[in-house]
Each structure stands twice: as C-alpha cells, then as structure tokens.
Write an enzyme that holds these catalytic residues in place. Structure first.
Site, PDB file in Angstrom:
ATOM      1  N   SER A 181       0.748  -1.115  -0.049  1.00  0.00           N
ATOM      2  CA  SER A 181       0.227  -0.203  -0.093  1.00  0.00           C
ATOM      3  C   SER A 181       1.016   1.301   0.120  1.00  0.00           C
ATOM      4  CB  SER A 181      -0.695   0.023   1.105  1.00  0.00           C
ATOM      5  OG  SER A 181      -0.236  -0.169   2.415  1.00  0.00           O
ATOM      6  N   HIS A 209      -5.380  -3.491  -2.244  1.00  0.00           N
ATOM      7  CA  HIS A 209      -5.208  -2.544  -3.407  1.00  0.00           C
ATOM      8  C   HIS A 209      -4.959  -3.181  -4.670  1.00  0.00           C
ATOM      9  CE1 HIS A 209      -4.307   1.158  -0.936  1.00  0.00           C
ATOM     10  NE2 HIS A 209      -3.912   0.336   0.001  1.00  0.00           N
ATOM     11  N   LYS A 240     -12.071   0.418  -0.998  1.00  0.00           N
ATOM     12  CA  LYS A 240     -11.063   1.405  -1.672  1.00  0.00           C
ATOM     13  C   LYS A 240     -11.729   1.302  -3.291  1.00  0.00           C
ATOM     14  CE  LYS A 240      -7.253  -0.140   1.299  1.00  0.00           C
ATOM     15  NZ  LYS A 240      -7.229   0.904   2.269  1.00  0.00           N
TER      16      LYS A 240
HETATM   17  N1  PMP Z   1      -5.044  -4.052   3.925  1.00  0.00           N
HETATM   18  C1  PMP Z   1      -4.093  -3.155   3.356  1.00  0.00           C
HETATM   19  C2  PMP Z   1      -3.077  -3.715   2.413  1.00  0.00           C
HETATM   20  C3  PMP Z   1      -4.558  -1.882   3.182  1.00  0.00           C
HETATM   21  O1  PMP Z   1      -3.876  -1.019   2.513  1.00  0.00           O
HETATM   22  C4  PMP Z   1      -5.527  -1.401   4.106  1.00  0.00           C
HETATM   23  C5  PMP Z   1      -6.375   0.007   4.150  1.00  0.00           C
HETATM   24  N2  PMP Z   1      -5.514   0.779   4.775  1.00  0.00           N
HETATM   25  C6  PMP Z   1      -6.502  -2.408   4.843  1.00  0.00           C
HETATM   26  C7  PMP Z   1      -6.025  -3.816   4.629  1.00  0.00           C
HETATM   27  C8  PMP Z   1      -7.591  -2.157   5.530  1.00  0.00           C
HETATM   28  O2  PMP Z   1      -8.706  -1.961   4.713  1.00  0.00           O
HETATM   29  P1  PMP Z   1     -10.042  -1.062   5.324  1.00  0.00           P
HETATM   30  O3  PMP Z   1      -9.649   0.252   5.145  1.00  0.00           O
HETATM   31  O4  PMP Z   1     -11.085  -1.794   4.371  1.00  0.00           O
HETATM   32  O5  PMP Z   1     -10.083  -1.489   6.602  1.00  0.00           O
END
Ligand code: PMP
Length: 393
Positions: A181, A209, A240
């Site tokens: 990310s 992502h 996302k």
């Molecule tokens: N996994 C990854 C790799 C992320 O980038 C994120 C979001 N920051 C999440 C999980 C968490 O997802 P959510 O925003 O739906 O809680």
C-alpha cells in the site's frame, strides 16, 4: 483541562517540535478527482477511490433504495439477527467474482485480516509474513499465539529460508499484501505459490489495493498471475476501489464456515447497514459491466507516473496506481505535502511508523475519474513545489 494525560501530551509536543504532528484534513465536498478543502477546490491524489465509485450513480441509487426498503441499520451482529438476505447475496457474488467456493464479509478490511489470522492460527502453527505487510496483518498476527517469522520484503530466498526453518509446525501460513500500500509494488505471488506448494504451506494474500485494480475485471493478484485455485485465502476490501466500506475473505467453504464460528470481529460487531451492502453489491456489478473504468485507471496511472519520473522524482518500485514520491526526511515530506496543498494538490505526507524511518514520502493514487488535464495540472504543481523545496532541480 482534565488531569492525567500529561504523558501523552508530552509526546505530542515532541511530535509538533519535530514537525510530524498532523491534523486531520476534513473534506467539504464528496470524494472525487477534485475535492474542497478549506473552501478551496484541489486535485485529490490521496484517496483509495481508484475507480471513482464512491459517487457512482449506480451505487448511490442502490444505497438509497436499500435505505428506503430496509432502513438505516441492521440492529444485530450477523450471527444473531443481523444477517439479511442481501448480506448473503453479496457474499455469493464476491465468491463467484473471486472464483472461490465461498466468501464472508467483515466490517472492514482491517478486521478481516485481524479476524482471519486470529481465528485460524494456534500455538502449533507458524505464520510467515512479508516485512512490509499492512498493519492489520501485523495486528492479526499479534492476536495469535502462533510462532511468527518475518521474511525480507518480497525476498524469495529469505521466504524459502523461513519455510525451511519451520518444518516442525502443524501448519505454515505465508501471508502477503498483493499490492503493497505504501510502495505500489506487486508481490511475486507466482513465486510465493511455487514455494508454498514445494513446502506444503498455505498462502493468504491481502488484495486491498489489487481488488478492482488488477486481474480480469479487477479480480485481484491471484487472477492477475493466473493462480486461480492455488491461493488458499484471498482478502479484499470493499473500502477502496469498491468505493464503500468493508472487507471480505474468499476461500473454501470450510474456512468460511469456521470463520462464521470463530472470526471475532464477525461474531461480536454489528453487521453492515443495508446502504453499505447494497452499494457494494452494485459495485461488483459495475466492475463486471464497466471494465473501461479499470482501463482508464491504468492509463491515468501510467501518464502520471511517467510525468513524475520525467520531473526527476524517486517513485520507488511502484508498478500500480499507488505511486510514492519518496523524499526521505519526515518533516520535509509533510512540508512538501503542505506546499502541494497550497498550490492545489491534495497528496498526503506519509512518515514513520506507516513507512520506515528515512523513507518518508508523499503518496499519490490517481483514479479513473481524473482527466488528463487535471493530472497535467497536478504534475505542474509537483514541479513547482518540488523545485521550491529543493527536492528536484
Ligand atoms: N490491507 C491493506 C493492504 C490496506 O492498505 C488497508 C487499508 N489501509 C487495509 C487492509 C484495511 O482496509 P479497510 O480500510 O477496509 O479497513
């Protein structure tokens, strides 16, 4: 002022001194390629709204209709009285989309990782995790009593070392982000799966992502690498590219049934309201019916990345629409971000502990919604701000 939190305030004061204290930035508009901040319209390069679905008319309509028909909330956790037919319908759709037997939706991507990892690992198991995995994976691992090994970021030799060192455990679970990310690089899932098969390990990939971004119609990294049926656990988020809220795990029926009984965030937190579930369902339909959104996303990502590189910026290892502009110093990255905002671009500075010390950056994500004109304007602003701060010459 109430007494008792002086020890926290001290730390906050230090952060202010070091230039790393950040205020939240409230948007005064909807989430789009341009947003209003402090009364001013700026180009948005910080959201995860890859396909612009947060405001897609079909999602908005689906959400409104669901509220009208089913109300604002569900009034219960899924396992007591909070499962509506629409929840199960979405899960069937997600399973089909991911080419798996079943899927289960959690309240967020974060709780999905936490819930899955904490449920399926015991002291007789070992989890083998990429060094740059997302915080929710790290926290999920922290919640287990399983043995843990960390391998160097995307380093397959080091992964093999960890696998060789862990022959005595009942189960070995390799876990990785599909797309990282903060760097935008893609995990070498094909090689990870080969090693997993060689050493009889399970594989879990977090496609937060990658869902809606990579693979056919945005099916994610497993599909991107042609690995359907060979990755045991696929996690995705609905927050996302899907544009709404939530997370899900797609896997075999037995894992899903197990999580319905043991996935703690699933068991102990109220289910998604109808508007959320209906909008997510419609979003999957949009992915299937409007693949041109994903094409536009990649076209924009290439245009913007090429532009940054031409300006002389360090965009690291990015292979996806997540494009970091690495500046190193933490205070400088925040200053850079402030200057970009002043000139009309919203691109947040990201520093330790989200990324390693000395690797601070401004992270950008273009969306399918951006026009080329907006992206060119953003590049011009990156040039001006970067030159003023001596980041580029
Ligand atoms: N996994 C990854 C790799 C992320 O980038 C994120 C979001 N920051 C999440 C999980 C968490 O997802 P959510 O925003 O739906 O809680």
């Amino acid at each position: 002022m109430m007494k008792g939190f002086e020890y926290l305030q001290e730390e906050l004061d230090q952060m202010t001194e070091q230039g790393t204290f950040r205020k939240l930035v409230p948007l005064e508009s909807d989430q789009g390629s341009k947003v209003v901040i402090n009364g001013k319209e700026v180009i948005q390069l910080s959201s995860n709204n890859y396909l612009g679905l947060t405001t897609h008319p079909r999602l908005v309509k689906a959400a409104l209709e669901a509220v009208e028909k089913f109300g604002a909330g569900t009034g219960s956790v899924r396992t007591i009285a909070g499962t509506f037919t629409m929840h199960e319908q979405l899960e069937e759709k997600l399973a089909k989309f991911k080419h798996t037997e079943a899927s289960l939706v959690f309240q967020s991507g974060f709780t999905t990782n936490q819930g899955v990892l904490s449920a399926i690992l015991s002291p007789e198991d070992v989890v083998i995790s990429d060094a740059l995995n997302h915080a929710s994976i790290i926290d999920g691992i922290r919640l287990t009593k399983a043995a843990r090994k960390v391998y160097k970021h995307v380093d397959m030799k080091d992964l093999e070392r960890a696998l060789k060192e862990s022959g005595e455990y009942r189960k070995r679970l390799i876990v990785t982000d599909g797309v990282f990310s903060m760097d935008g690089n893609i995990a070498p899932l094909d090689k990870i799966v080969e090693l997993a098969e060689q050493y009889d390990a399970l594989v879990m990939v977090d496609d937060a992502h990658a869902s809606g971004v990579l693979g056919e119609n945005g099916r994610g990294t497993v599909n991107h690498f042609g690995l359907d049926g060979r990755v045991h656990i696929q996690v995705g988020t609905l927050s996302k590219a899907i544009g709404v809220l939530g997370g899900y795990v797609a896997s075999s029926r037995s894992l899903i049934d197990y999580l319905i009984h043991k996935g703690r965030p699933f068991l102990f937190s109220t289910s998604h309201p109808p508007a959320v579930t209906a909008a997510c369902d419609e979003a999957i339909q949009v992915l299937l019916e409007e693949p041109e959104l994903i094409e536009k996303l990649w076209d924009n990502a290439k245009f913007f990345k090429d532009g940054l590189v031409k300006l002389g910026y360090d965009t690291g290892e990015s292979q996806t629409p997540v494009t970091p502009v690495i500046v190193g110093d933490e205070a400088l990255s925040h200053k850079f971000s402030d200057k970009l905002l002043e000139y009309g671009v919203f691109a947040q500075g990201i520093a330790f502990p989200t990324v390693a010390k000395g690797m601070a950056r401004v992270r950008t994500i273009v969306t399918a919604q951006h026009s080329k004109e907006e992206l060119q304007e953003a590049l011009d602003i990156f040039e001006k701000a970067g030159k003023e701060l001596g980041i580029i010459s």
